[in-house]
Write a protein that holds these residues in place. Structure first.
Motif, short mmCIF file in Angstrom:
data_model
loop_
_atom_site.label_atom_id
_atom_site.label_comp_id
_atom_site.label_asym_id
_atom_site.label_seq_id
_atom_site.Cartn_x
_atom_site.Cartn_y
_atom_site.Cartn_z
N HIS A 58 1.04 -1.60 0.12
CA HIS A 58 0.07 -0.22 -0.19
C HIS A 58 1.64 1.38 0.14
CE1 HIS A 58 -3.13 -2.74 0.87
NE2 HIS A 58 -1.99 -3.61 2.02
N ILE A 59 0.98 1.72 -1.05
CA ILE A 59 1.95 2.98 -1.41
C ILE A 59 1.02 4.25 -1.42
CG2 ILE A 59 3.36 4.20 -2.85
CD1 ILE A 59 3.71 0.80 -4.25
N ALA A 60 1.44 5.14 -0.42
CA ALA A 60 1.40 6.50 -0.28
C ALA A 60 2.28 7.26 -0.56
CB ALA A 60 1.08 6.72 0.41
N VAL A 61 2.67 8.76 -1.33
CA VAL A 61 3.61 9.86 -0.90
C VAL A 61 2.71 11.09 -0.20
CG1 VAL A 61 4.77 10.74 -2.98
CG2 VAL A 61 4.10 8.73 -4.17
N THR A 62 3.84 11.23 0.07
CA THR A 62 3.29 12.16 1.59
C THR A 62 4.25 13.80 0.68
OG1 THR A 62 3.01 11.43 3.19
CG2 THR A 62 3.53 13.69 3.42
N SER A 63 4.09 14.62 0.72
CA SER A 63 4.60 16.45 0.14
C SER A 63 5.13 16.86 1.37
CB SER A 63 3.95 17.14 -0.77
OG SER A 63 4.71 18.21 -0.94
N ALA A 64 6.43 17.74 2.13
CA ALA A 64 6.84 17.50 3.41
C ALA A 64 6.29 19.27 3.27
CB ALA A 64 8.62 17.97 3.03
N GLU A 65 5.91 19.67 4.15
CA GLU A 65 5.28 20.90 5.45
C GLU A 65 6.17 22.00 4.38
OE1 GLU A 65 1.91 22.46 6.36
OE2 GLU A 65 1.98 19.93 7.07
N GLY A 66 4.95 22.47 3.68
CA GLY A 66 5.65 24.09 2.93
C GLY A 66 6.31 23.66 1.63
N SER A 67 5.96 22.37 1.18
CA SER A 67 6.67 22.56 -0.09
C SER A 67 5.34 22.74 -0.96
CB SER A 67 6.64 20.98 -0.35
OG SER A 67 7.80 20.26 0.44
N GLU A 68 5.67 23.71 -2.13
CA GLU A 68 5.01 23.75 -2.98
C GLU A 68 4.22 23.02 -3.87
OE1 GLU A 68 6.90 24.82 -6.58
OE2 GLU A 68 8.75 24.47 -6.32
N PRO A 69 3.01 23.22 -4.46
CA PRO A 69 1.60 21.86 -4.93
C PRO A 69 2.67 21.39 -5.77
CG PRO A 69 1.07 24.30 -5.03
CD PRO A 69 2.71 24.36 -4.12
N THR A 70 2.72 20.07 -6.21
CA THR A 70 3.30 18.61 -6.97
C THR A 70 2.32 18.27 -7.37
OG1 THR A 70 4.05 16.93 -5.20
CG2 THR A 70 5.78 19.44 -5.67
N TYR A 71 2.74 17.55 -8.28
CA TYR A 71 2.09 16.56 -9.11
C TYR A 71 3.25 14.95 -8.79
CZ TYR A 71 -1.18 18.71 -12.25
OH TYR A 71 -2.58 19.86 -12.28
N ILE A 72 2.50 14.15 -8.82
CA ILE A 72 3.12 12.60 -8.21
C ILE A 72 3.19 11.22 -9.32
CG2 ILE A 72 3.74 11.07 -6.14
CD1 ILE A 72 4.24 13.95 -5.02
N ARG A 73 4.21 11.39 -9.69
CA ARG A 73 3.76 9.24 -10.32
C ARG A 73 4.78 8.89 -9.46
NH1 ARG A 73 7.34 10.34 -15.86
NH2 ARG A 73 9.74 11.28 -15.16
N VAL A 74 4.48 7.26 -9.38
CA VAL A 74 5.33 5.97 -9.20
C VAL A 74 4.73 5.18 -9.47
CG1 VAL A 74 4.62 4.48 -6.70
CG2 VAL A 74 3.78 6.84 -6.63
N LYS A 75 6.11 4.16 -10.01
CA LYS A 75 6.20 3.16 -10.38
C LYS A 75 7.00 1.62 -8.94
CE LYS A 75 8.63 3.06 -14.98
NZ LYS A 75 9.84 2.97 -15.90
N ALA A 76 6.43 0.64 -9.91
CA ALA A 76 6.70 -0.60 -8.87
C ALA A 76 7.30 -1.65 -9.75
CB ALA A 76 5.89 -0.68 -8.12
N PHE A 77 8.08 -1.93 -9.93
CA PHE A 77 8.76 -3.27 -10.58
C PHE A 77 9.69 -4.49 -9.74
CE2 PHE A 77 11.52 -0.20 -11.09
CZ PHE A 77 13.04 -0.58 -10.17
N THR A 78 9.42 -5.26 -9.97
CA THR A 78 9.94 -6.62 -9.09
C THR A 78 10.93 -7.83 -10.34
OG1 THR A 78 9.46 -8.61 -7.78
CG2 THR A 78 7.99 -8.38 -8.69
N GLY A 79 11.33 -8.76 -10.24
CA GLY A 79 11.61 -9.65 -11.10
C GLY A 79 10.30 -10.18 -12.06
N SER A 80 10.56 -10.37 -12.82
CA SER A 80 9.93 -11.03 -14.52
C SER A 80 8.96 -12.43 -14.10
CB SER A 80 10.53 -11.60 -15.53
OG SER A 80 11.16 -12.47 -15.27
#
Length: 167
Positions: A58-80
């Protein structure tokens, strides 16, 4: 006469050495090294948070307090030999053609994305330890001429943070 030829030879050697001082000085001023340094923080940081249960990250991304507004992208991978199945209950993540999952909302400083679930399937009985690597990137919100926000992924605020765990 012998003294004169020694003097001429010494004078010639001194002139050759003096002629090369300029290029030697240029070398030392061009190829100098320094140690130490200072960390520069621009104030914009994102952090990936992972929880693992029932063969699902279960993956979530947190932007640090005071950071400017952002867009987020995530990639995950493992063995074939393993299959990763992506889903999110909130409907905020969408797959891109590049293997990343893009969060649809702007993430303000201090906010956290809705979770992206990555289920690991096709796990053989004799599977040993393996990693599922999660990479995330953030980019500052850009605005077009009409004032509409968009993401320019050639500009990255935070990237390459890899997390993984043996499960």
């Amino acid at each position: 006469m012998k003294k004169k030829s020694i003097f001429v030879a010494a004078f010639a050697a001194a002139m050759v050495a003096a002629a090369s001082v300029g290029s030697a000085w240029a070398y030392f001023t061009t190829y100098a090294e320094a140690q130490g340094g200072y960390t520069i923080s621009l104030g914009d940081e994102t952090r990936v948070e992972e929880e693992f249960s029932d063969w699902t990250k279960h993956i979530a991304v947190t932007s640090a307090e005071g950071s400017e507004p952002t867009y987020i992208r995530v990639k995950a991978f493992t063995g074939s030999q393993y299959q990763l199945v992506f889903s999110d209950k909130a409907g905020k993540w969408s797959p891109g053609d590049d293997g990343y999952y893009y969060y649809g909302d702007i993430v303000e400083g201090g906010q956290t994305t809705e979770p992206l679930d990555v289920k690991i399937e096709n796990i053989p009985e004799d599977a040993g330890e393996f990693n599922v690597v999660v990479v995330h990137e953030s980019t500052p919100v850009q605005y077009d001429e009409a004032g509409e926000p968009y993401a320019d992924w050639s500009i990255k605020l935070d990237s390459g943070n890899m997390e993984g765990g043996a499960e």
